[in-house]
Design a protein around this motif. Structure first.
Motif, mmCIF file in Angstrom:
data_model
loop_
_atom_site.group_PDB
_atom_site.id
_atom_site.type_symbol
_atom_site.label_atom_id
_atom_site.label_comp_id
_atom_site.label_asym_id
_atom_site.label_seq_id
_atom_site.Cartn_x
_atom_site.Cartn_y
_atom_site.Cartn_z
ATOM 1 N N ILE A 259 18.509 4.015 13.402
ATOM 2 C CA ILE A 259 17.251 4.171 12.529
ATOM 3 C C ILE A 259 17.471 4.407 11.146
ATOM 4 C CG2 ILE A 259 15.185 5.690 12.245
ATOM 5 C CD1 ILE A 259 15.182 4.234 15.067
ATOM 6 N N VAL A 260 16.819 3.613 10.407
ATOM 7 C CA VAL A 260 16.965 3.549 8.623
ATOM 8 C C VAL A 260 15.724 3.534 7.883
ATOM 9 C CG1 VAL A 260 19.156 2.264 9.025
ATOM 10 C CG2 VAL A 260 17.251 1.121 8.709
ATOM 11 N N PRO A 261 15.712 4.037 6.671
ATOM 12 C CA PRO A 261 14.583 4.275 5.877
ATOM 13 C C PRO A 261 14.779 2.558 5.156
ATOM 14 C CG PRO A 261 16.402 5.385 5.030
ATOM 15 C CD PRO A 261 16.868 4.994 6.476
ATOM 16 N N ILE A 262 13.452 2.083 5.229
ATOM 17 C CA ILE A 262 13.554 0.889 4.668
ATOM 18 C C ILE A 262 11.997 0.697 3.824
ATOM 19 C CG2 ILE A 262 14.622 -0.355 6.247
ATOM 20 C CD1 ILE A 262 12.359 -1.153 7.459
ATOM 21 N N PRO A 263 12.200 -0.124 2.629
ATOM 22 C CA PRO A 263 11.014 -0.545 1.910
ATOM 23 C C PRO A 263 10.294 -1.799 2.445
ATOM 24 C CG PRO A 263 12.820 -1.281 0.538
ATOM 25 C CD PRO A 263 13.432 -0.473 1.771
ATOM 26 N N VAL A 264 9.033 -1.748 2.531
ATOM 27 C CA VAL A 264 8.265 -2.684 3.317
ATOM 28 C C VAL A 264 7.228 -3.344 2.735
ATOM 29 C CG1 VAL A 264 8.727 -1.636 5.442
ATOM 30 C CG2 VAL A 264 6.477 -1.161 4.394
ATOM 31 N N GLY A 265 7.200 -3.137 1.192
ATOM 32 C CA GLY A 265 6.332 -3.699 0.363
ATOM 33 C C GLY A 265 6.017 -2.987 -0.889
ATOM 34 N N PHE A 266 4.627 -3.175 -1.332
ATOM 35 C CA PHE A 266 4.258 -2.515 -2.661
ATOM 36 C C PHE A 266 2.852 -2.026 -2.570
ATOM 37 C CE2 PHE A 266 7.385 -5.548 -3.347
ATOM 38 C CZ PHE A 266 8.509 -5.015 -4.102
ATOM 39 N N SER A 267 2.307 -1.014 -3.410
ATOM 40 C CA SER A 267 1.066 -0.756 -3.193
ATOM 41 C C SER A 267 0.558 -0.550 -4.872
ATOM 42 C CB SER A 267 1.104 0.830 -2.510
ATOM 43 O OG SER A 267 -0.370 1.462 -3.017
ATOM 44 N N ALA A 268 -0.889 -1.154 -5.004
ATOM 45 C CA ALA A 268 -1.189 -1.156 -6.505
ATOM 46 C C ALA A 268 -1.221 0.194 -7.232
ATOM 47 C CB ALA A 268 -2.484 -1.843 -6.372
ATOM 48 N N LEU A 269 -0.979 0.013 -8.436
ATOM 49 C CA LEU A 269 -1.119 1.406 -9.154
ATOM 50 C C LEU A 269 -2.144 1.249 -10.551
ATOM 51 C CD1 LEU A 269 2.665 2.641 -9.926
ATOM 52 C CD2 LEU A 269 1.000 3.527 -8.382
ATOM 53 N N SER A 270 -2.543 -0.245 -10.482
ATOM 54 C CA SER A 270 -3.555 -0.599 -11.474
ATOM 55 C C SER A 270 -4.343 -1.787 -10.977
ATOM 56 C CB SER A 270 -2.975 -0.829 -12.959
ATOM 57 O OG SER A 270 -2.344 -2.000 -12.641
ATOM 58 N N ALA A 271 -5.396 -1.832 -11.634
ATOM 59 C CA ALA A 271 -6.384 -2.975 -11.106
ATOM 60 C C ALA A 271 -5.612 -4.373 -11.724
ATOM 61 C CB ALA A 271 -7.707 -2.970 -11.906
ATOM 62 N N PRO A 287 -2.036 -13.684 -12.533
ATOM 63 C CA PRO A 287 -2.473 -12.427 -12.620
ATOM 64 C C PRO A 287 -1.568 -11.287 -12.613
ATOM 65 C CG PRO A 287 -3.855 -13.682 -11.314
ATOM 66 C CD PRO A 287 -2.802 -14.404 -11.488
ATOM 67 N N PHE A 288 -1.587 -10.141 -13.175
ATOM 68 C CA PHE A 288 -0.599 -9.210 -13.254
ATOM 69 C C PHE A 288 -0.968 -7.642 -12.663
ATOM 70 C CE2 PHE A 288 1.797 -5.818 -14.888
ATOM 71 C CZ PHE A 288 3.248 -6.232 -14.918
ATOM 72 N N ARG A 289 -0.208 -6.849 -12.211
ATOM 73 C CA ARG A 289 -0.569 -5.817 -11.292
ATOM 74 C C ARG A 289 0.711 -4.785 -11.251
ATOM 75 N NH1 ARG A 289 -4.247 -5.645 -6.148
ATOM 76 N NH2 ARG A 289 -5.760 -5.132 -7.649
ATOM 77 N N PHE A 290 0.366 -3.588 -11.714
ATOM 78 C CA PHE A 290 1.635 -2.666 -11.613
ATOM 79 C C PHE A 290 1.592 -1.691 -10.231
ATOM 80 C CE2 PHE A 290 0.637 -2.398 -16.101
ATOM 81 C CZ PHE A 290 2.141 -2.383 -16.809
ATOM 82 N N VAL A 291 2.683 -1.870 -9.416
ATOM 83 C CA VAL A 291 2.687 -1.548 -8.351
ATOM 84 C C VAL A 291 4.132 -0.517 -8.152
ATOM 85 C CG1 VAL A 291 1.942 -3.590 -7.280
ATOM 86 C CG2 VAL A 291 4.490 -3.301 -7.621
ATOM 87 N N GLU A 292 3.850 0.174 -6.969
ATOM 88 C CA GLU A 292 4.779 1.123 -6.452
ATOM 89 C C GLU A 292 5.498 0.714 -4.941
ATOM 90 O OE1 GLU A 292 3.593 5.276 -6.552
ATOM 91 O OE2 GLU A 292 2.121 4.669 -5.064
ATOM 92 N N THR A 293 6.755 1.308 -4.809
ATOM 93 C CA THR A 293 7.316 0.682 -3.309
ATOM 94 C C THR A 293 6.790 1.550 -2.142
ATOM 95 O OG1 THR A 293 9.499 0.381 -4.366
ATOM 96 C CG2 THR A 293 9.404 0.755 -2.065
ATOM 97 N N VAL A 294 6.355 0.738 -1.221
ATOM 98 C CA VAL A 294 5.880 1.397 0.068
ATOM 99 C C VAL A 294 7.211 1.356 1.196
ATOM 100 C CG1 VAL A 294 4.390 1.064 2.181
ATOM 101 C CG2 VAL A 294 3.560 0.574 -0.356
#
Length: 360
Positions: A259-271, A287-294
């Motif tokens: 089992i390993v921890p992995i990043p799987v995508g991004f979640s939006a921080l702004s419109a 189009p641009f959007r600020f995101v953070e890791t999921v």
């Protein structure tokens, strides 16, 4: 414009075996390091599709990864690991320039793409020619920031190096047993190696266990618990006078696989911002959007233990019409754990969702 007969219509599998990647990015997210994130492989798939264009008569939908070799560029000093960093030129006054720490890794991977091909590529010769062309295109691209290298000549290892493009047997014309045999034959070509699959079910099951002991436990607590080796002390039996009869023994908790921890995508921080409205953006026409890791949890598993093709594949998912997930960009994997493993709380019908997304 692409001719109508060249439109993709038949599902197939494209396997590019034993690609050597030099100096790929080993820092996959702000909290993890090691194997590159699956978003890097999805990005490679999209870049390859754009480079090929519509004329070849092939469309890409998902990608799977089988790792054969992993060589992190690190120095070991006891329990401490440090990246091997490059030495940058000094400044004009002789001082060392500030650097951003970069982690690198050498890889050998097999890429498995879920594609659709046109009627013109149903014959063996055109299909193999298309596979060879795609392999040649990949040789001039980058994967996770690393350079894709051609195989060394004169190697003593007998591994398949030719790309494979095969139609997926139609479930309407072939029973499940025949389709399973076809996938097993294909998976044997990827041995020895390990495939990365999603284990979101383990994350939900561990969160339920933690909340049974501590109602304030969060998904982050469950994720950290699955990301490490946990040990506990077994208290020895006590005599009537209150003295222990034996020494305390430490036990390591059982782990359900690699089992390993992995990043799987991004979640939006702004419109979503209009193109060109954010200064310093890399692309001023998109189009641009600020995101953070999921983050999620994955498992390395041998390909011969997979039961179907969808167990291996990762597909980019984004539903702009969803009221709560319009800012969620993630990679979805359809791995189904064996019956003895915990089942997901909300099972997903992969074939139904695949049909809906392709129809869109």
């Amino acid at each position: 414009m692409t001719h109508e007969s060249n439109q993709p219509a038949h599902r197939a599998v494209l396997a590019i075996p034993h690609l050597r990647v030099q100096n790929a990015n080993a820092i996959s997210s702000p909290l993890t390091w090691g194997f590159p994130a699956m978003t890097a492989f999805v990005g490679l798939m999209r870049a390859l599709e754009r480079r090929l264009g519509l004329d070849p008569g092939i469309a890409f939908f998902a990608v799977g990864v089988v790792c054969h070799d992993f060589e992190a560029q690190i120095n070991r000093g006891g329990f401490t690991h440090a990246f091997r960093l490059t030495r940058n030129p000094v400044q004009h006054d002789g001082r060392s320039a500030a650097i951003v720490e970069e982690g690198r890794v050498h890889l050998e991977v097999t890429l498995v793409f879920d594609v659709e091909i046109s009627d013109a590529h149903l014959a063996d010769a055109p299909r193999q020619a298309l596979a060879e062309r795609i392999a040649d295109e990949l040789a001039g691209m980058r994967l996770a920031g690393g350079s894709i290298m051609s195989r060394l000549q004169g190697t003593t290892r007998r591994v398949p190096t030719r790309p494979v493009l095969e139609p997926v047997p139609d479930a309407d014309d072939n029973d499940a047993g025949e389709q399973h045999k076809w996938f097993r034959r294909l998976a044997r070509r990827w041995l020895p190696g390990f495939a990365l699959v999603s284990r979101n079910d383990l994350l939900g099951a561990r969160l339920t266990e933690l909340r049974a002991e501590n109602p304030t436990a969060t998904a982050l607590d469950a994720w950290l618990d699955l990301s490490r080796w946990n040990s506990h002390a077994d208290a020895p039996p006590v005599t009537a006078e209150g003295d222990p009869t034996a020494k305390v023994e430490w036990q390591t908790d059982h782990r359900p696989g690699w089992i390993v921890p992995i990043p799987v995508g991004f979640s939006a921080l702004s419109a979503l911002q209009p193109p060109g409205s954010v200064r310093g953006a890399r692309d001023m026409t998109t189009p641009f959007r600020f995101v953070e890791t999921v983050w999620s949890v994955g498992q390395w598993i041998s390909p011969h233990r997979l039961k179907r093709l969808d167990d291996l594949l990762w597909e980019p998912v984004h539903d702009p019409e969803h009221p709560t997930a319009s800012g969620l960009y993630r990679c979805h994997n359809g791995y189904q754990p064996p019956p003895e493993s915990p089942e997901p709380a909300n099972p997903i019908n992969d074939s139904t969702q695949r049909s809906i997304r392709r129809a869109q």
